[in-house]
Design a protein around this motif. Structure first.
Motif, short mmCIF file in Angstrom:
data_model
loop_
_atom_site.label_atom_id
_atom_site.label_comp_id
_atom_site.label_asym_id
_atom_site.label_seq_id
_atom_site.Cartn_x
_atom_site.Cartn_y
_atom_site.Cartn_z
N ASP A 208 -9.46 -2.37 4.16
CA ASP A 208 -8.65 -3.49 3.69
C ASP A 208 -8.46 -4.48 4.84
O ASP A 208 -7.74 -4.20 5.81
N GLY B 69 -2.35 -5.99 -4.96
CA GLY B 69 -2.51 -7.41 -4.68
C GLY B 69 -2.21 -8.15 -5.97
O GLY B 69 -1.35 -7.74 -6.76
N THR C 269 0.84 -1.20 0.00
CA THR C 269 0.00 0.00 0.00
C THR C 269 0.87 1.25 0.00
O THR C 269 1.71 1.44 0.90
N LEU D 288 -11.03 -5.98 0.16
CA LEU D 288 -11.60 -4.67 0.46
C LEU D 288 -13.09 -4.77 0.74
O LEU D 288 -13.82 -5.47 0.01
N GLY E 48 -6.82 -7.11 4.89
CA GLY E 48 -5.46 -7.65 4.96
C GLY E 48 -4.52 -6.77 5.76
O GLY E 48 -3.74 -7.27 6.57
N THR E 49 -4.58 -5.47 5.54
CA THR E 49 -3.66 -4.55 6.23
C THR E 49 -4.33 -3.80 7.37
O THR E 49 -3.66 -3.11 8.13
N ILE F 276 -3.13 0.28 -3.94
CA ILE F 276 -3.14 -1.00 -3.22
C ILE F 276 -2.79 -2.08 -4.23
O ILE F 276 -3.49 -2.28 -5.24
N HIS G 153 -5.32 -8.71 0.19
CA HIS G 153 -6.02 -7.41 0.14
C HIS G 153 -7.49 -7.63 -0.23
O HIS G 153 -7.85 -7.66 -1.41
#
Length: 575
Positions: free
Chosen positions: A168, A55, A23, A150, A170-171, A53, A148
């Protein structure tokens, strides 16, 4: 972290930084921006934040302001091949965030534009060539791969009707555009220095988010279904990580206080038409300063049942003139019909032009509201030139007049409360008589004050309590400069009488008063006993007042032997 600057325009720079796994932030730093929406003179510039972002697929979240076209596009191309962008996520379509959508889509025609239904409709109106789009709602997910995933959260009216947030999983980064932002420009990527950014964060909320307090609370409720928030990737100012939880909670606290107001005013406007959104925001800001709740409603994109419910519940209605032709005109006419059918006798009414070039005329509509028994709370705002600071200030003051009118019975009742021992005891706290004068840009204002005291000796400083609904309050933000004029005992009546008058919105408070300009630009009253040049250092909220602490730069006394005028009150519950 990389900073890219222009040698010819050093005050516009671009900052590139990794903020989480896969990111990247592209921050357009506008160091000298001195005005934004209804905020009367920014002290610290602003930024426009965009994000990439990566992925298995790539998403670009928002773009930038058109003034950064060359810098932003160059930075984007150096960071990623635009042909690799799979999705362009539009948090909302206000030009400071979507100003380069057309240019990005020319470089990345394959990108699917992702946004709310209203956002996609707005974009179709100014991109002017076909693009693939995907309309999303709260709870919808978009998996970019490589962790990632969303999720989208609708957040209408923060502060545009098409706003959405993107989380997100993932993060654990929440992309929020205007929400949780501030107009504060510095090289600091994150919110390490809370003391430095706090005043701008609060002022931003008061101007742009407070008029939609219920919408803020609804958005916070929807955010409750997300995971932990590691960082807030907002659209303006430093990103939030070190104090994210605390600053998010501030929105909840401030919004709950606004939503508990006894009365509410509905402000109806047409986004993307003329200056309707900014003018309505200035009116809403002025109303909110009085403690009256505000609900801002899009005339063209809101369900008719919701319009009916809001209009029926409102103590006052403010209406921006829609266009007289086109699709928006038809939708607005239906909404106005619903408002007229829902209006009731003794509601307050106020109308303003949007200056969109095709405004419906005010007078016929005002007559219809009058015939229903509604009471105009301020003169209709008619605009003959592009709105500037004076016009926005006029709107703010008109909104404050409306709010004060709605609270007049409560105010009178409070002023008649003379039998309380506590009120009488508080009234024995006497103070001097002063007139505060301020100038910022083309705006000038003044206020009679008595709640003034020296607050420090090194440096020399004073504290002043300023009611939240005072017009001058917006000119006394951190960093602003003003004059504290000290009135003379036995020789203050004419100045006090003049500045105690109730000025109509936009009126020149210095007409007929002899002044000269101080070194800080504010007016010095020729009839004052003494004056002090001050700079606001901090503000503390105290219920219905702000206590403003300011350092004193210089001062002068005109009569060495004269005394300061003193104000004695009978009770402590009003001036």
């Amino acid at each position: 972290m990389v900073a890219l600057a222009s040698s010819t325009e050093k005050r516009l720079t671009v900052q590139l930084a990794e903020i989480a796994s896969g990111t990247t932030a592209i921050r357009s730093l506008d160091w000298d921006r001195d005005r934004f929406d209804i905020e009367f003179g920014l002290q610290n510039g602003t930024t426009y934040n965009s994000f990439i972002i990566r992925g298995d697929k790539v998403a670009l979240v928002d773009t930038s302001h058109a003034k950064f076209r060359d810098r932003y596009i160059a930075c984007l191309q150096e960071t990623i091949d635009p042909r690799e962008i799979d999705y362009l996520i539009i948090s909302h379509t206000e030009p400071d965030h979507s100003g380069l959508v057309r240019e990005v889509l020319e470089l990345a025609p394959q990108a699917v534009v992702v946004g709310t239904k209203v956002a996609i409709q707005f974009l179709e109106g100014f991109v002017h060539h076909p693009f693939e789009s995907r309309i999303v709602k709260s709870g919808i997910r978009l998996d970019l791969g490589d962790g990632h995933d969303l999720e989208f959260v609708n957040a209408p009216n923060l502060h545009w009707p098409d706003t959405m947030l993107t989380y997100d999983w993932g993060t654990q980064v929440l992309f929020t555009c205007d929400v949780f932002g501030m107009h504060y420009c510095s090289d600091a990527l994150w919110d390490e220095d809370l003391e430095a950014i706090a005043p701008d964060y609060r002022f931003y909320f008061e101007c742009l988010m407070a008029p939609n307090a219920r919408s803020v609370l609804m958005a916070l409720k929807r955010m409750g279904g997300l995971g932990d928030i590691e960082a807030v990737a907002n659209g303006h100012g430093p990103l939030l990580k070190h104090h994210a939880e605390e600053l998010i909670e501030c929105y909840r606290t401030w919004s709950q206080a606004k939503a508990k107001a006894e009365k509410m005013v509905a402000v109806f406007y047409v986004p993307n038409y003329g200056y309707s959104d900014r003018l309505s925001q200035a009116l809403a800001y002025g109303i909110g300063k009085t403690g009256v709740e505000v609900e801002m409603v899009d005339l063209t994109g809101t369900d008719q049942q919701e319009i009916r419910e809001v209009a029926e519940r409102a103590a006052g209605i403010v209406l921006g003139m829609p266009p007289s032709s086109g699709r928006e005109a038809t939708e607005a006419a239906t909404a106005i019909g619903t408002i007229l059918a829902s209006a009731r006798e003794k509601q307050a009414i106020g109308l303003f032009e949007a200056y969109g070039g095709d405004d419906e005329p005010i007078d016929p509509l005002l007559t219809r509201f009058r015939n229903l028994g509604l009471k105009p709370s301020f003169p209709s705002i008619r605009i003959t030139e592009t709105p500037g600071e004076a016009t926005y200030k006029l709107c703010e003051e008109a909104g404050t007049d409306l709010g004060q009118w709605l609270l007049r019975e409560k105010t009178v009742k409070q002023m008649k409360s003379l039998d309380s021992d506590l009120d009488k005891a508080m009234g024995r706290l006497s103070g001097g008589l002063y007139i505060i004068t301020a100038k910022k840009g083309e705006l000038k204002s003044a206020m009679l004050a008595s709640w003034v005291a020296q607050a420090s000796a090194e440096p020399l400083g004073v504290s002043i309590a300023v009611a939240k609904d005072r017009a001058i309050e917006a000119l006394m933000q951190v960093g602003d400069r003003f004059i504290l004029n000290v009135l003379e005992a036995g020789n203050y009546q004419s100045l006090m009488k003049h500045f105690l008058k109730r000025f109509p919105p936009g009126a020149d408070r210095f007409e007929g008063v002899e002044t000269r300009q101080a070194s800080n630009g504010a007016p010095i009253l020729a009839g004052a006993l003494a004056y002090l040049e001050c700079e606001v250092v901090s503000r503390m909220e105290c219920s219905d007042h702000w206590v403003i602490y300011s350092t004193v730069d210089t001062g002068r006394v005109s009569k060495a032997e004269a005394l300061t005028a003193v104000h004695h009150r009978k009770v402590g519950n009003h001036y």
